[in-house]
Scaffold this motif. Structure first.
Motif, short mmCIF file in Angstrom:
data_model
loop_
_atom_site.label_atom_id
_atom_site.label_comp_id
_atom_site.label_asym_id
_atom_site.label_seq_id
_atom_site.Cartn_x
_atom_site.Cartn_y
_atom_site.Cartn_z
N LEU A 150 -5.52 7.69 2.53
CA LEU A 150 -5.67 8.27 1.11
C LEU A 150 -5.53 9.80 1.12
O LEU A 150 -6.22 10.46 2.04
N GLU A 152 -6.43 13.42 -1.04
CA GLU A 152 -7.19 13.83 -2.25
C GLU A 152 -6.06 13.99 -3.23
O GLU A 152 -5.17 14.53 -3.16
N LYS A 208 -4.51 6.79 12.95
CA LYS A 208 -4.96 7.89 11.93
C LYS A 208 -4.74 9.09 12.49
O LYS A 208 -4.19 9.83 11.75
N ASN A 212 -2.24 12.22 10.91
CA ASN A 212 -2.44 13.28 10.42
C ASN A 212 -1.83 14.52 11.48
O ASN A 212 -1.44 15.62 10.84
#
Ligand code: UGA
Length: 437
Positions: A150, A152, A208, A212
């Protein structure tokens, strides 16, 4: 299904509310009594669009509760670990104290058949270590890894409608049983054809940080191009548009400017490098050092630009900084490029006034020595230069004519390449930006 969510920060609070929205019975647990009290009263402890509405909606169903008492997780079939993994002080590595604390306090309450689902971003190998701890305490419980992607500002939407579900499970019947349970957890998004990747624990943890790292690399790539544009008189926004039309490249996450900050990208690439070093694979990620360096250079360049438009010195100059959050639609100031630039200019002798629609309270806690204003108009009154550092809609929509009446000198540095240079220049402003002239 009954489930627990351990850690109710940006990730856990949204996850807990979203799971309840999907029809599950959820208990959220956090050590912070104040946070728990707010959430229990249906209030979001931080700014996240759509979260207050979601909390009110699911709160009314009775399916969502919050507590500081870990014993409340007993009877839940799935326990989500959603605590933070910040950067260690003075080191690149991630601080796993919160993860270890959460797991340790969960162990006594595990029952046979329970699934412990890790969502926190962790160094690869952490899930395997937790699996050993869990096996020692409750041999019939299973650890899976289910990373969260997710953003922000879009957290509610991203959690209710994820673009993929990644699940790392152990081999064998335990893994198959845990997969069936997780399929039930995500029955609604799976019914909507959300792609699902089922894999081993190591891959799930790596997915993950790989994601990123890729995003951080993409941003630093375009910011490196911005440096070239500055050296050649080219325009990085047009360059990004042009290369972005190639579907293999894509225009998203190619916005040059002040670079990335926040609680995820900066610390994740550093923790990834640290972990690679431990694994003897540091060469594979040495490019991330460059990604980090390009990103940090943008902040320095921004201060230089402010100095340039102030005729060579910012000492004693009044500088209005528009934005304190690390990105718009958030009140999060962790590793915020905006605040880092503001603080640097303050240290160099400028009279800095920072404004932000949501993040002033958090910014004040992090940087109490800076001055703050409630509105851009208040911050910019009599300013020698205005610095746009976070691209909130209200700053992008500023009217250069009206805003020009407020400032002392019509000089603006656009740190996010979101203003129309022609319109601002036509209104008499000196306009400068990162990567375009
Ligand atoms: C990021 C990832 O995008 C999420 O997928 C991930 O789940 C999350 O980290 C996490 O690990 O929890 P987030 O930190 O909310 O999400 O913020 P982003 O939207 O990724 O933005 C990060 C930073 O990059 C911001 O400071 C933003 O201003 C900057 N950015 C973004 C740019 O400078 N240029 C761009 O083109 C895009």
């Amino acid at each position: 299904m009954r489930m627990s969510v351990i850690g109710c920060g940006y990730l856990g609070a949204v996850h807990a509310a979203a799971m309840a929205e999907l029809g599950h019975e959820v208990v959220g647990v956090d050590v912070d009594a104040q946070k728990v009290a707010l959430l229990a009263a249906g209030q979001a402890p931080f700014f996240e669009p759509g979260l207050p509405e979601l909390l009110t909606e699911v709160g009314a169903t009775g399916r969502l509760t919050f507590t500081t008492d870990m014993a409340a997780v007993q009877g839940a079939a799935v326990h989500f670990i959603c605590v933070g993994t910040p950067q260690k002080r003075g080191e690149y590595a991630a601080d796993l104290a919160y993860v270890d604390g959460a797991v340790e306090s969960l162990l006594p309450y595990l029952s046979p058949g329970d699934v412990v689902a890790g969502k926190s971003t962790v160094p690869v190998g952490t899930a395997e270590r937790i699996a050993e701890q869990v096996a020692a305490a409750q041999p019939e419980a299973t650890v899976v890894w289910n990373p969260e992607f997710l953003r922000e500002g879009f957290a509610v939407q991203d959690t209710l409608h994820p673009d993929r579900i990644v699940l790392g499970v152990p081999a064998g019947p335990d893994g198959e049983r845990a997969t069936a349970i997780m399929d039930e957890v995500y029955a609604a998004p799976l019914a909507d054809d959300t792609p699902q990747v089922i894999t081993d624990l190591a891959t799930a943890q790596l997915v993950k940080v790989a994601a990123n790292s890729f995003l951080a690399t993409k941003i630093s790539f375009i910011n490196a191009m911005a440096e070239l544009c500055e050296a050649t008189g080219a325009d990085v926004t047009r360059l990004a548009d042009a290369i972005g039309f190639d579907a293999r490249i894509g225009r998203r996450f190619l916005n040059a400017g002040l670079g990335f900050g926040g609680g995820c990208l900066p610390k994740d690439i550093r923790a990834f490098m640290a972990r690679a070093g431990e694994l003897g694979a540091d060469q594979a990620l040495s490019f991330l050092k460059e990604v980090d360096a390009i990103n940090m250079r943008r902040r320095v360049r921004m201060v230089d630009l402010a100095r340039e438009v102030c005729d060579g010195s910012i000492v004693g100059k009044k500088i209005a900084v528009l934005g304190a959050a690390f990105k718009p639609d958030s009140d999060d100031v962790r590793d915020s490029p905006a605040l880092s630039v503001a603080a640097q200019m303050g240290l160099q002798g400028a009279r800095v006034v920072v404004t932000d629609p949501q993040a002033v309270a958090n910014a004040r806690r992090a940087w109490p020595d800076l001055r703050y204003a409630a509105t851009p108009e208040e911050a910019a009154a009599g300013a020698d230069v205005v610095v746009l550092a976070t691209e909130w809609r209200q700053y992008r929509d500023l009217d250069p004519e009206a805003f020009g009446e407020i400032v002392g000198h019509k000089r603006i540095v656009d740190g996010r390449n979101v203003l129309d240079p022609a319109a601002w220049r036509a209104a008499g402003w000196t306009y400068r930006a990162l990567g375009r002239h």
